[in-house]
Design a protein around this motif. Structure first.
Motif, PDB file in Angstrom:
ATOM      1  N   VAL A   1      25.654 -55.967 -23.202  1.00 26.09           N
ATOM      2  CA  VAL A   1      26.431 -57.119 -22.739  1.00 26.09           C
ATOM      3  C   VAL A   1      26.251 -58.311 -23.672  1.00 26.09           C
ATOM      4  O   VAL A   1      27.225 -58.966 -24.079  1.00 26.09           O
ATOM      5  CB  VAL A   1      26.020 -57.479 -21.292  1.00 26.09           C
ATOM      6  CG1 VAL A   1      26.580 -58.841 -20.903  1.00 26.09           C
ATOM      7  CG2 VAL A   1      26.527 -56.424 -20.314  1.00 26.09           C
ATOM      8  N   ILE A   2      25.006 -58.619 -24.022  1.00 23.13           N
ATOM      9  CA  ILE A   2      24.767 -59.805 -24.845  1.00 23.13           C
ATOM     10  C   ILE A   2      25.224 -59.593 -26.280  1.00 23.13           C
ATOM     11  O   ILE A   2      25.619 -60.553 -26.975  1.00 23.13           O
ATOM     12  CB  ILE A   2      23.278 -60.213 -24.768  1.00 23.13           C
ATOM     13  CG1 ILE A   2      23.112 -61.665 -25.184  1.00 23.13           C
ATOM     14  CG2 ILE A   2      22.417 -59.293 -25.580  1.00 23.13           C
ATOM     15  CD1 ILE A   2      23.835 -62.653 -24.296  1.00 23.13           C
ATOM     16  N   LEU A   3      25.196 -58.345 -26.756  1.00 23.16           N
ATOM     17  CA  LEU A   3      25.734 -58.079 -28.093  1.00 23.16           C
ATOM     18  C   LEU A   3      27.248 -58.309 -28.122  1.00 23.16           C
ATOM     19  O   LEU A   3      27.778 -58.852 -29.103  1.00 23.16           O
ATOM     20  CB  LEU A   3      25.401 -56.647 -28.511  1.00 23.16           C
ATOM     21  CG  LEU A   3      23.987 -56.391 -29.037  1.00 23.16           C
ATOM     22  CD1 LEU A   3      23.778 -54.901 -29.298  1.00 23.16           C
ATOM     23  CD2 LEU A   3      23.712 -57.195 -30.299  1.00 23.16           C
ATOM     24  N   ASP A   4      27.938 -57.892 -27.061  1.00 23.05           N
ATOM     25  CA  ASP A   4      29.375 -58.160 -26.998  1.00 23.05           C
ATOM     26  C   ASP A   4      29.651 -59.656 -26.940  1.00 23.05           C
ATOM     27  O   ASP A   4      30.616 -60.142 -27.568  1.00 23.05           O
ATOM     28  CB  ASP A   4      29.984 -57.461 -25.777  1.00 23.05           C
ATOM     29  CG  ASP A   4      30.263 -55.989 -26.038  1.00 23.05           C
ATOM     30  OD1 ASP A   4      30.439 -55.625 -27.218  1.00 23.05           O
ATOM     31  OD2 ASP A   4      30.282 -55.209 -25.070  1.00 23.05           O
ATOM     32  N   ALA A   5      28.835 -60.395 -26.187  1.00 19.54           N
ATOM     33  CA  ALA A   5      29.013 -61.848 -26.138  1.00 19.54           C
ATOM     34  C   ALA A   5      28.750 -62.475 -27.505  1.00 19.54           C
ATOM     35  O   ALA A   5      29.464 -63.402 -27.929  1.00 19.54           O
ATOM     36  CB  ALA A   5      28.074 -62.445 -25.082  1.00 19.54           C
ATOM     37  N   TRP A   6      27.735 -61.985 -28.202  1.00 19.87           N
ATOM     38  CA  TRP A   6      27.422 -62.493 -29.550  1.00 19.87           C
ATOM     39  C   TRP A   6      28.588 -62.230 -30.505  1.00 19.87           C
ATOM     40  O   TRP A   6      29.007 -63.124 -31.256  1.00 19.87           O
ATOM     41  CB  TRP A   6      26.154 -61.823 -30.055  1.00 19.87           C
ATOM     42  CG  TRP A   6      25.600 -62.396 -31.332  1.00 19.87           C
ATOM     43  CD1 TRP A   6      24.635 -63.344 -31.440  1.00 19.87           C
ATOM     44  CD2 TRP A   6      25.999 -62.064 -32.659  1.00 19.87           C
ATOM     45  NE1 TRP A   6      24.390 -63.616 -32.761  1.00 19.87           N
ATOM     46  CE2 TRP A   6      25.223 -62.842 -33.538  1.00 19.87           C
ATOM     47  CE3 TRP A   6      26.931 -61.184 -33.207  1.00 19.87           C
ATOM     48  CZ2 TRP A   6      25.339 -62.776 -34.916  1.00 19.87           C
ATOM     49  CZ3 TRP A   6      27.065 -61.116 -34.584  1.00 19.87           C
ATOM     50  CH2 TRP A   6      26.272 -61.917 -35.425  1.00 19.87           C
ATOM     51  N   MET A   7      29.132 -61.018 -30.460  1.00 20.52           N
ATOM     52  CA  MET A   7      30.244 -60.678 -31.355  1.00 20.52           C
ATOM     53  C   MET A   7      31.505 -61.460 -30.992  1.00 20.52           C
ATOM     54  O   MET A   7      32.301 -61.830 -31.862  1.00 20.52           O
ATOM     55  CB  MET A   7      30.502 -59.165 -31.313  1.00 20.52           C
ATOM     56  CG  MET A   7      29.413 -58.339 -31.959  1.00 20.52           C
ATOM     57  SD  MET A   7      29.761 -56.558 -32.011  1.00 20.52           S
ATOM     58  CE  MET A   7      29.532 -56.102 -30.299  1.00 20.52           C
ATOM     59  N   TRP A   8      31.682 -61.713 -29.714  1.00 16.02           N
ATOM     60  CA  TRP A   8      32.858 -62.470 -29.279  1.00 16.02           C
ATOM     61  C   TRP A   8      32.794 -63.900 -29.820  1.00 16.02           C
ATOM     62  O   TRP A   8      33.756 -64.412 -30.406  1.00 16.02           O
ATOM     63  CB  TRP A   8      32.918 -62.453 -27.751  1.00 16.02           C
ATOM     64  CG  TRP A   8      34.084 -63.188 -27.179  1.00 16.02           C
ATOM     65  CD1 TRP A   8      35.271 -63.478 -27.794  1.00 16.02           C
ATOM     66  CD2 TRP A   8      34.177 -63.752 -25.861  1.00 16.02           C
ATOM     67  NE1 TRP A   8      36.102 -64.161 -26.949  1.00 16.02           N
ATOM     68  CE2 TRP A   8      35.455 -64.341 -25.751  1.00 16.02           C
ATOM     69  CE3 TRP A   8      33.338 -63.786 -24.771  1.00 16.02           C
ATOM     70  CZ2 TRP A   8      35.890 -64.978 -24.591  1.00 16.02           C
ATOM     71  CZ3 TRP A   8      33.766 -64.406 -23.608  1.00 16.02           C
ATOM     72  CH2 TRP A   8      35.034 -64.998 -23.525  1.00 16.02           C
ATOM     73  N   LYS A   9      31.671 -64.576 -29.646  1.00 14.02           N
ATOM     74  CA  LYS A   9      31.532 -65.940 -30.137  1.00 14.02           C
ATOM     75  C   LYS A   9      31.587 -65.999 -31.667  1.00 14.02           C
ATOM     76  O   LYS A   9      32.182 -66.909 -32.255  1.00 14.02           O
ATOM     77  CB  LYS A   9      30.218 -66.544 -29.645  1.00 14.02           C
ATOM     78  CG  LYS A   9      30.167 -66.809 -28.154  1.00 14.02           C
ATOM     79  CD  LYS A   9      28.839 -67.445 -27.757  1.00 14.02           C
ATOM     80  CE  LYS A   9      28.782 -67.725 -26.272  1.00 14.02           C
ATOM     81  NZ  LYS A   9      27.488 -68.349 -25.879  1.00 14.02           N
ATOM     82  N   GLN A  10      30.954 -65.037 -32.289  1.00 20.06           N
ATOM     83  CA  GLN A  10      30.920 -65.040 -33.743  1.00 20.06           C
ATOM     84  C   GLN A  10      32.303 -64.816 -34.352  1.00 20.06           C
ATOM     85  O   GLN A  10      32.638 -65.387 -35.394  1.00 20.06           O
ATOM     86  CB  GLN A  10      29.952 -63.959 -34.239  1.00 20.06           C
ATOM     87  CG  GLN A  10      29.879 -63.806 -35.749  1.00 20.06           C
ATOM     88  CD  GLN A  10      29.482 -65.097 -36.440  1.00 20.06           C
ATOM     89  OE1 GLN A  10      28.538 -65.757 -36.039  1.00 20.06           O
ATOM     90  NE2 GLN A  10      30.208 -65.470 -37.477  1.00 20.06           N
ATOM     91  N   GLY A  11      33.123 -64.029 -33.709  1.00 26.87           N
ATOM     92  CA  GLY A  11      34.446 -63.729 -34.256  1.00 26.87           C
ATOM     93  C   GLY A  11      35.506 -64.759 -33.935  1.00 26.87           C
ATOM     94  O   GLY A  11      36.624 -64.683 -34.472  1.00 26.87           O
ATOM     95  N   MET A  12      35.199 -65.722 -33.065  1.00 25.85           N
ATOM     96  CA  MET A  12      36.207 -66.709 -32.694  1.00 25.85           C
ATOM     97  C   MET A  12      36.453 -67.731 -33.795  1.00 25.85           C
ATOM     98  O   MET A  12      37.572 -68.211 -33.965  1.00 25.85           O
ATOM     99  CB  MET A  12      35.784 -67.426 -31.395  1.00 25.85           C
ATOM    100  CG  MET A  12      35.817 -66.536 -30.163  1.00 25.85           C
ATOM    101  SD  MET A  12      35.183 -67.358 -28.686  1.00 25.85           S
ATOM    102  CE  MET A  12      36.411 -68.623 -28.454  1.00 25.85           C
ATOM    103  N   VAL A  13      35.440 -68.075 -34.542  1.00 28.66           N
ATOM    104  CA  VAL A  13      35.541 -69.115 -35.568  1.00 28.66           C
ATOM    105  C   VAL A  13      34.933 -68.562 -36.857  1.00 28.66           C
ATOM    106  O   VAL A  13      33.873 -67.925 -36.814  1.00 28.66           O
ATOM    107  CB  VAL A  13      34.818 -70.403 -35.148  1.00 28.66           C
ATOM    108  CG1 VAL A  13      34.966 -71.486 -36.219  1.00 28.66           C
ATOM    109  CG2 VAL A  13      35.347 -70.886 -33.819  1.00 28.66           C
TER     110      VAL A  13
END
Length: 289
Positions: free
Chosen positions: A197-209
Motif C-alpha cells: 500500500v505505501i509503495l503504491d502511495a509513494w509511486m503515486w506521489k512521485q509520479g505526479m510531479v
C-alpha cells in the motif's frame, strides 16, 4: 541320732548352683551376651545340634535376582533395547543433547533477548496505528479524513483507473493490515500488505510531479519513505514474542519465508500500480525517463 537339716532334693533339669560372684565383680546376666553358648543343663542328656542356618531352620534358599536368570528364560532376553542408565544415589542425570542442524552444527536457543520484544511491540504499535488512522480517515471520514467518496474522487483525479477496485483495496490494506500488525497475527503477510500500500502511495506521489519529491512542499514522499523502511524492517525482524505469532518461527527467527513475503509485497505493489494506474512511477527521477 540327731536329725540332719532338711536339704532340697536335686530335681532333674535344675541348673547347677552358680559359682559365687567375686566381691566387687560386675553382675552378669545371660542377656548380656545372647549369642554365647550357655552351659549344658545338668540332668538333661541332649545330642541334638541347635539349628544355625536357613536350611536347618527350614527356610527357603535365597531367590536369585531376575537379571541373573533372565538369560536362561526363553524370550526374556531383549537384545533390541539398551539397558537404561543407572545413577548413583541423589545424583542428577545428564542433560539431553542439544539439537543439531542437518550439517552437524549445534543450535543453541538463547532466551536472553532483553528489551528486543518490547521494542518490536512498540514498532508494531507505531506502524499499525498509523495505517489504522489513515484507513479510518478514508473509510469513515474520521480524524478530518475525506471519507470513502472523497478518496475515490481524489484517486480518480490523480490518474487512478478502476477506482471502484482501487479504493476498497487501499482501505482494506490499511485497516486490515494495520490491525493484524498491532496484534502480531500473520505478521509477514500483514506487514507485506502495508508495504504494498505505501509503495503504491509513494509511486503515486512521485509520479505526479517531475523531479524527486522526497521533501517537496505539498507532495513530499518523506513520510512514505520512512513507512516503507520501518515496514520492511518489521518483515525482516519478525513481530517478537509479545504477539500472537510468538510460537511461529518468523516471530523471533525470520528467514526465507519473510524474505519471500518482502519480495511478494514489492511485486504486488508494482502490478497493482501498473494495472490500476499505469505509467512510470519514477518519472522525473534522475536516471529514469
Amino acid at each position: 541320732m540327731t536329725d540332719k537339716p532338711n536339704e532340697p532334693s536335686a530335681v532333674a533339669g535344675d541348673l547347677p548352683p552358680a559359682a559365687p560372684r567375686p566381691a566387687g565383680g560386675p553382675v552378669r546376666s545371660p542377656f548380656d551376651s545372647p549369642t554365647e553358648q550357655f552351659p549344658a543343663m545338668s540332668g538333661v542328656q541332649t545330642t541334638e545340634k541347635l539349628p544355625r542356618t536357613d536350611e536347618e531352620l527350614g527356610l527357603d534358599p535365597e531367590v536369585p535376582l531376575y537379571n541373573q536368570v533372565k538369560n536362561a528364560i526363553p524370550g526374556a532376553a531383549d537384545t533390541t533395547t539398551e539397558p537404561s542408565p543407572t545413577y548413583s544415589f541423589a545424583s542428577i542425570p545428564p542433560a539431553p543433547p542439544s539439537p543439531a542442524d542437518s550439517n552437524g552444527r549445534v543450535r543453541r536457543r538463547d532466551d536472553r533477548r532483553g528489551t528486543v520484544d518490547l521494542g518490536l511491540l512498540l514498532l508494531r504499535l507505531v506502524i499499525g496505528g498509523t495505517f489504522i488512522y489513515h484507513g479510518l480517515q478514508k473509510a469513515a471520514g474520521w480524524f478530518h479524513g475525506p471519507g470513502y467518496d472523497g478518496i475515490k474522487t481524489s484517486m480518480e483525479s490523480g490518474g487512478w483507473k478502476h477506482v471502484d477496485i482501487a479504493a476498497p483495496l487501499l482501505i482494506t490494506g490499511e485497516l486490515g493490515g494495520g490491525i493484524l500488525v498491532v496484534l502480531g497475527v500473520a505478521t509477514p503477510l500483514a506487514a507485506g500488505a502495508l508495504l504494498a500500500v505505501i509503495l503504491d502511495a509513494w509511486m503515486w506521489k512521485q509520479g505526479m510531479v517531475p523531479g524527486f519529491q522526497y521533501s517537496a512542499k505539498g507532495n513530499s514522499v518523506e513520510l512514505d519513505s520512512v513507512l516503507v523502511g520501518i515496514t520492511t524492517a518489521l518483515i525482516l525482524t519478525g513481530p517478537g514474542r509479545l504477539s500472537f505469532d510468538r510460537d511461529r518461527g518468523w516471530a523471533t527467527r525470520p528467514a526465507w519465508g519473510s524474505l519471500a513475503a518482502f519480495a511478494a509485497a514489492i511485486a504486488a505493489a508494482l502490478l497493482t500500480y501498473i494495472y490500476l494506474h499505469g505509467g512510470n512511477p519514477l518519472t522525473g527521477v534522475a536516471g529514469f525517463a
